[in-house]
Write an enzyme that holds these catalytic residues in place. Structure first.
Site, short mmCIF file in Angstrom:
data_model
loop_
_atom_site.label_atom_id
_atom_site.label_comp_id
_atom_site.label_asym_id
_atom_site.label_seq_id
_atom_site.Cartn_x
_atom_site.Cartn_y
_atom_site.Cartn_z
N LYS A 31 -115.78 10.49 -50.68
CA LYS A 31 -116.90 10.80 -51.55
C LYS A 31 -116.36 11.20 -52.92
O LYS A 31 -115.20 11.61 -52.98
CB LYS A 31 -117.75 11.91 -50.95
CG LYS A 31 -117.10 13.31 -51.05
CD LYS A 31 -118.06 14.40 -50.71
CE LYS A 31 -118.43 15.28 -51.85
NZ LYS A 31 -117.37 16.14 -52.40
N HIS A 85 -116.84 14.86 -45.12
CA HIS A 85 -116.12 15.64 -44.11
C HIS A 85 -117.04 16.62 -43.36
O HIS A 85 -116.73 17.04 -42.27
CB HIS A 85 -114.90 16.36 -44.71
CG HIS A 85 -115.20 17.62 -45.46
ND1 HIS A 85 -115.63 17.62 -46.76
CD2 HIS A 85 -115.14 18.92 -45.10
CE1 HIS A 85 -115.81 18.86 -47.15
NE2 HIS A 85 -115.52 19.69 -46.17
N LYS A 87 -117.48 18.08 -39.00
CA LYS A 87 -117.39 19.48 -38.56
C LYS A 87 -118.10 19.63 -37.22
O LYS A 87 -119.25 19.22 -37.08
CB LYS A 87 -118.08 20.41 -39.59
CG LYS A 87 -117.28 20.57 -40.87
CD LYS A 87 -117.98 21.55 -41.80
CE LYS A 87 -117.25 21.61 -43.13
NZ LYS A 87 -116.72 22.91 -43.47
N GLU A 146 -119.48 29.55 -51.79
CA GLU A 146 -118.02 29.69 -51.84
C GLU A 146 -117.69 30.87 -52.74
O GLU A 146 -118.30 31.01 -53.80
CB GLU A 146 -117.37 28.41 -52.38
CG GLU A 146 -117.48 27.28 -51.40
CD GLU A 146 -116.87 25.98 -51.92
OE1 GLU A 146 -116.17 25.31 -51.17
OE2 GLU A 146 -117.10 25.66 -53.10
N ASP A 202 -121.50 17.23 -56.11
CA ASP A 202 -120.34 17.60 -55.30
C ASP A 202 -120.72 17.96 -53.86
O ASP A 202 -120.05 17.53 -52.92
CB ASP A 202 -119.63 18.80 -55.96
CG ASP A 202 -118.29 19.11 -55.32
OD1 ASP A 202 -117.55 18.16 -54.99
OD2 ASP A 202 -117.97 20.30 -55.14
N HIS A 218 -123.16 16.76 -48.58
CA HIS A 218 -123.09 17.71 -47.47
C HIS A 218 -124.46 18.33 -47.14
O HIS A 218 -124.88 18.37 -45.98
CB HIS A 218 -122.12 18.86 -47.78
CG HIS A 218 -120.76 18.42 -48.22
ND1 HIS A 218 -120.18 17.25 -47.80
CD2 HIS A 218 -119.84 19.00 -49.05
CE1 HIS A 218 -118.98 17.13 -48.35
NE2 HIS A 218 -118.75 18.17 -49.11
N LYS A 268 -120.22 27.98 -56.47
CA LYS A 268 -118.87 28.55 -56.52
C LYS A 268 -118.97 29.98 -57.04
O LYS A 268 -119.91 30.32 -57.78
CB LYS A 268 -118.00 27.75 -57.49
CG LYS A 268 -117.98 26.24 -57.22
CD LYS A 268 -116.83 25.86 -56.36
CE LYS A 268 -116.76 24.36 -56.15
NZ LYS A 268 -116.05 23.99 -54.93
N LYS A 325 -117.82 33.15 -48.65
CA LYS A 325 -117.65 31.73 -48.29
C LYS A 325 -118.43 31.55 -47.00
O LYS A 325 -118.07 32.10 -45.94
CB LYS A 325 -116.16 31.44 -48.07
CG LYS A 325 -115.86 30.18 -47.27
CD LYS A 325 -115.68 28.97 -48.16
CE LYS A 325 -115.35 27.71 -47.36
NZ LYS A 325 -116.26 26.61 -47.53
C1 BG6 Z 1 -115.94 19.25 -51.00
C2 BG6 Z 1 -116.20 19.63 -52.43
O1 BG6 Z 1 -116.57 18.05 -50.68
O2 BG6 Z 1 -116.44 20.27 -50.15
C3 BG6 Z 1 -115.58 20.97 -52.74
O3 BG6 Z 1 -115.68 18.65 -53.29
C4 BG6 Z 1 -116.03 22.02 -51.77
O4 BG6 Z 1 -115.89 21.38 -54.07
C5 BG6 Z 1 -115.83 21.53 -50.35
O5 BG6 Z 1 -115.25 23.17 -52.00
C6 BG6 Z 1 -116.43 22.49 -49.34
O6 BG6 Z 1 -116.02 22.14 -48.06
P1 BG6 Z 1 -115.88 23.21 -46.91
O7 BG6 Z 1 -115.54 22.41 -45.71
O8 BG6 Z 1 -114.78 24.14 -47.32
O9 BG6 Z 1 -117.20 23.92 -46.84
#
Ligand code: BG6
Length: 484
Positions: free
Chosen positions: A151, A181, A185, A219, A238, A243, A329, A334
């Site tokens: 992505k 990704h 999960k 985050e 992003d 996601h 962010k 987190k």
């Molecule tokens: C990524 C983004 O796809 O996902 C990042 O580009 C982000 O900016 C990340 O930090 C978050 O992934 P996870 O698995 O840590 O929640």
């Protein structure tokens, strides 16, 4: 469930990968994720093909790639098992060359002369995808091959369509594996298992009982060394377009007819098609105060590092229910969670205006995945009410589940398309966020360590407040914790 792996499975014959080729092996994603994922797959005995890294670095050769792999794995896991690493290293080869030079692909073709079903993993900026595929095609390497693509797929709806057109001039759609990704999960996969394996949820999982849904992707750190990348992207592209919307689909889609790729994809697509395009009047963008000082970020950048928005789903199940999503962010924690909040019961004289809260179902994706069902109970020895939470932690032994990249690479190698996103869904997710890209509106600066700009509260006003996330508590014991 694996698909397309049988010898007569898909077009081009057998789909099982016989060589893994990684473009961009010298880059950051490989350093942080890919080597670790490959090592974990090797340790589980799941690799059985050569791994060829391709990169522009002229000072790299086979041994440099192995050294980098070792460093990365040690950094990520705190050490390596020598026997496992040696097996992994023995698979590795490196091809050096510019991605826009046909000579690179001639060298690669020599490396691949004994292999018919390579899997090409493109860990490179999206602007290079089409060129690489074109060069590989000219080198005669695309037939029987499959491509894993990182992505973001496109920068907006139109550029995603252009990219798709370029790719499908050469490739069939079933040769393209678009990676997100989050779909790898474990707790994200759990969502549909939880929903469709538990009959008691479905009767209340709709507009008659659900008051609203909140989703948080928070985050507690900034963009670090990714300033140049991030400044062209921002939170909506992003993490929301991909996601957040993928999780939304899993929370709200109808039950698939089978646990099969096509069936799940069809239900998700149907859901995406019912999501109303986002309304800029119901979106608040923010930027953390120090963002413009990050290397690679424009001094007058208007890129958002926080977004809160409301979405609506115009279908039979969800019409009228607001879905509030916030992501950003430099927030206080987190944490990723989905919170389904139910309506209040009608007044009965037992439970009237003094009810402290609502029934809620929280699905915590990260950290410490689990689900919480919130009841309202009578406080012992009193006629007052209090929250009583039934908490289930999903991980039996933290750290043992396959990690997202590990699972997705394994699936890609085996030809299981289930967790990869087809273009029609990508197109829908861009459609949903496109109005926010066309009309980004005001940008509010927020202090790091806060929940974004206070203006985000106006989004939920009159319906709810943003909930404090359900934080994990360190507790001994096995999978399930019951508590109040
Ligand atoms: C990524 C983004 O796809 O996902 C990042 O580009 C982000 O900016 C990340 O930090 C978050 O992934 P996870 O698995 O840590 O929640």
């Amino acid at each position: 469930m694996p698909v397309d792996v049988s010898s007569n499975g898909a077009k081009g014959g057998e789909r099982v990968t016989d060589a893994l080729v990684i473009f961009g092996i010298t880059g950051d994603l490989a350093r942080k994720m890919t080597f670790k994922a490959l090592y974990r797959l090797e340790a589980r005995g799941k690799l059985d093909c050569p791994i060829i890294g391709v990169g522009r670095r002229t000072d790299w050769h086979h041994e440099t790639m192995k050294d980098r792999a070792k460093e990365s794995i040690e950094e990520a896991l705190g050490g390596v098992d020598k026997a496992v690493f040696d097996r992994l290293a023995a698979r590795m080869r490196f091809v050096s060359g510019n991605f826009d030079n046909q000579g690179t692909y001639t060298k690669l073709a020599e490396e691949l002369s004994d292999y018919a079903r390579p899997l090409f993993y493109l860990e490179v900026p999206p602007s290079l995808y089409a060129g690489i595929v074109d060069h590989l095609n000219r080198a005669g390497l695309t037939e029987g091959a499959r491509f894993v693509i990182e992505k973001p797929f496109g920068h907006d709806r139109a550029s995603a369509e252009d990219l798709q057109t370029d790719l499908t001039e050469i490739l069939d759609e079933d040769q393209i594996l678009r990676i997100d990704h989050y779909l790898g999960k474990e707790p994200v996969m759990d969502i549909i298992y939880l929903r469709f394996a538990n009959l008691i949820l479905d009767p209340v999982w709709n507009r008659n009982y659900v008051a609203y849904v909140q989703m948080t992707l928070a985050e507690n750190f900034g963009v670090h060394d990714r300033g140049a990348f991030y400044d062209r992207v921002g939170t909506i592209r992003d993490v929301i377009q991909n996601h957040a919307l993928q999780m939304l689909a899993l929370v709200t889609m109808e039950a698939p007819s089978r646990n099969q790729t096509e069936s799940i994809r069809a239900k998700k697509l149907e859901l995406f098609e019912s999501v109303r395009a986002a309304d800029p009047a119901h979106c608040v963008r923010g930027q953390y105060a120090e963002y413009r000082e990050v290397e690679g970020v424009a001094p007058d950048s208007t890129t958002e590092t926080f977004a809160a928005l409301e979405l609506r789903i115009d279908n039979w199940r969800w019409s009228g229910v607001p879905f509030f999503i916030r992501a950003g962010k430099e927030l206080p924690v987190k944490q990723t969670e989905i919170r389904v909040v139910f309506k209040r019961p009608p007044p009965t004289g037992i439970a009237d205006s003094d009810l402290p809260g609502h029934n809620e179902m929280v699905i915590r994706i990260d950290p410490s995945p689990g689900a919480r069902l919130r009841f309202i109970a009578k406080r012992p020895g009193s006629d007052k009410f209090e929250d009583a939470d039934l908490d289930v932690l999903f991980e039996k032994e933290p750290g043992t589940d396959p990690e997202p990249y590990e699972r997705l690479l394994d699936d890609a190698i085996r030809g299981d398309m289930n967790l990869f996103t087809p273009y029609d869904a990508i197109d829908q997710t861009w459609r949903i966020v496109q109005p926010l890209l066309d009309d980004p509106g005001e940008l509010y600066i927020y202090e790091s360590g806060t929940w974004g700009p206070p203006e985000a509260n106006r989004l939920v006003k009159g319906v709810c407040n943003w909930a404090e996330p359900w934080r994990p508590v360190e507790q001994p014991g096995e999978g399930m914790l019951l508590g109040g």
